[in-house]
Design a protein around this motif. Structure first.
Motif, PDB file in Angstrom:
ATOM      1  N   GLN A  10       0.825  -1.206   0.000  1.00  0.00           N
ATOM      2  CA  GLN A  10       0.000   0.000   0.000  1.00  0.00           C
ATOM      3  C   GLN A  10       0.858   1.255   0.000  1.00  0.00           C
ATOM      4  OE1 GLN A  10      -2.465  -0.653   3.412  1.00  0.00           O
ATOM      5  NE2 GLN A  10      -3.984  -1.850   2.287  1.00  0.00           N
ATOM      6  N   SER A  11       1.957   1.234   0.762  1.00  0.00           N
ATOM      7  CA  SER A  11       2.816   2.416   0.795  1.00  0.00           C
ATOM      8  C   SER A  11       3.503   2.632  -0.548  1.00  0.00           C
ATOM      9  CB  SER A  11       3.849   2.315   1.914  1.00  0.00           C
ATOM     10  OG  SER A  11       4.833   1.356   1.609  1.00  0.00           O
ATOM     11  N   ASP A  16       4.171   8.663  -5.277  1.00  0.00           N
ATOM     12  CA  ASP A  16       4.158   9.314  -6.579  1.00  0.00           C
ATOM     13  C   ASP A  16       5.058   8.509  -7.518  1.00  0.00           C
ATOM     14  OD1 ASP A  16       5.561  11.408  -8.498  1.00  0.00           O
ATOM     15  OD2 ASP A  16       3.639  12.274  -7.861  1.00  0.00           O
ATOM     16  N   LYS A  17       4.644   8.380  -8.773  1.00  0.00           N
ATOM     17  CA  LYS A  17       5.424   7.563  -9.710  1.00  0.00           C
ATOM     18  C   LYS A  17       6.831   8.108  -9.916  1.00  0.00           C
ATOM     19  CE  LYS A  17       3.500   9.839 -13.769  1.00  0.00           C
ATOM     20  NZ  LYS A  17       2.663   9.696 -14.951  1.00  0.00           N
ATOM     21  N   TYR A  18       6.980   9.422  -9.858  1.00  0.00           N
ATOM     22  CA  TYR A  18       8.309   9.999 -10.043  1.00  0.00           C
ATOM     23  C   TYR A  18       9.210   9.730  -8.840  1.00  0.00           C
ATOM     24  CZ  TYR A  18       6.236  12.256 -14.067  1.00  0.00           C
ATOM     25  OH  TYR A  18       5.597  12.483 -15.259  1.00  0.00           O
ATOM     26  N   VAL A  19       8.627   9.656  -7.658  1.00  0.00           N
ATOM     27  CA  VAL A  19       9.399   9.308  -6.457  1.00  0.00           C
ATOM     28  C   VAL A  19       9.899   7.871  -6.579  1.00  0.00           C
ATOM     29  CG1 VAL A  19       9.262   8.934  -3.967  1.00  0.00           C
ATOM     30  CG2 VAL A  19       8.229  10.967  -4.969  1.00  0.00           C
ATOM     31  N   ILE A  64      14.723  10.839  -0.788  1.00  0.00           N
ATOM     32  CA  ILE A  64      13.968  10.737  -2.040  1.00  0.00           C
ATOM     33  C   ILE A  64      12.755   9.836  -1.825  1.00  0.00           C
ATOM     34  CG2 ILE A  64      14.038   9.873  -4.413  1.00  0.00           C
ATOM     35  CD1 ILE A  64      16.980  10.755  -4.472  1.00  0.00           C
ATOM     36  N   TRP A  65      12.948   8.729  -1.121  1.00  0.00           N
ATOM     37  CA  TRP A  65      11.841   7.808  -0.846  1.00  0.00           C
ATOM     38  C   TRP A  65      10.735   8.510  -0.049  1.00  0.00           C
ATOM     39  CZ3 TRP A  65       9.721   3.573  -2.499  1.00  0.00           C
ATOM     40  CH2 TRP A  65       8.814   2.895  -1.695  1.00  0.00           C
ATOM     41  N   LYS A  66      11.142   9.398   0.864  1.00  0.00           N
ATOM     42  CA  LYS A  66      10.162  10.134   1.678  1.00  0.00           C
ATOM     43  C   LYS A  66       9.661  11.389   0.970  1.00  0.00           C
ATOM     44  CE  LYS A  66      12.286   8.540   5.948  1.00  0.00           C
ATOM     45  NZ  LYS A  66      13.154   8.920   7.057  1.00  0.00           N
ATOM     46  N   TYR A 117       9.051  15.480 -10.500  1.00  0.00           N
ATOM     47  CA  TYR A 117       8.366  15.522  -9.210  1.00  0.00           C
ATOM     48  C   TYR A 117       8.327  16.953  -8.673  1.00  0.00           C
ATOM     49  CZ  TYR A 117       7.315  15.014  -4.307  1.00  0.00           C
ATOM     50  OH  TYR A 117       6.749  15.165  -3.074  1.00  0.00           O
ATOM     51  N   LEU A 118       9.424  17.677  -8.817  1.00  0.00           N
ATOM     52  CA  LEU A 118       9.519  19.029  -8.265  1.00  0.00           C
ATOM     53  C   LEU A 118       8.797  20.088  -9.092  1.00  0.00           C
ATOM     54  CD1 LEU A 118      13.246  19.057  -7.112  1.00  0.00           C
ATOM     55  CD2 LEU A 118      11.218  18.955  -5.656  1.00  0.00           C
TER      56      LEU A 118
END
Length: 146
Positions: A10-11, A16-19, A64-66, A117-118
């Motif tokens: 689930q996490s 986000d796909k870019y993350v 990055i993961w967070k 992402y940014l």
């Protein structure tokens, strides 16, 4: 078939796909740096200390993961170092050439994923800043002048 942890799935699905892409690219780039300089084509037989060049990537991966914006920003600059190394080492032969191709591709993927992402976050920040400036201008226009 092993029972997978539903909270982990689930996490991952909530990210986000870019993350996810950026995290995967940074992790793969770290592994590539270590394997390249330790096993595949080390500078010295038996491995070299150049394998430590991947260490800065380890500091970026958790942030990055967070999806921490500050980490994403400095990681986007950090990964350019690896892209540059990959481009320079494209002129080598044998396994080094293919490792350089892979390093360049992973760096490019990671860089683009971080920027994608940014991008909406930066646009939102600019919109909010413009809105605040407009509000402050309206307030100054409403105040009577002595």
């Amino acid at each position: 078939m092993p029972n997978s942890d539903p909270s982990l799935l689930q996490s991952i699905e909530a990210k986000d796909k870019y993350v996810l892409i950026a995290t995967a690219a940074f992790a793969a780039l770290f592994l590539l740096c270590v394997v390249w300089e330790w096993f595949i084509a080390p500078l010295r037989p038996g491995g070299s200390w150049m394998a430590l060049k991947g260490l800065p990537l380890l500091f970026a991966i958790p942030g990055i993961w967070k999806a921490k914006n500050y980490t994403m920003q400095w990681a986007s600059m950090l990964i350019l170092i690896y892209m540059t190394e990959g481009l320079v080492r494209l002129f080598e032969t044998g396994a080094n050439f293919w490792m350089a191709v892979l390093e360049t591709l992973l760096s490019l993927i990671g860089f683009i994923a971080v920027l994608m992402y940014l991008k909406p976050l930066k646009q939102e920040y600019k919109r909010q800043k413009k809105e605040k400036e407009l509000q402050s201008k309206q307030q100054s226009d409403q105040q009577p002048t002595p």
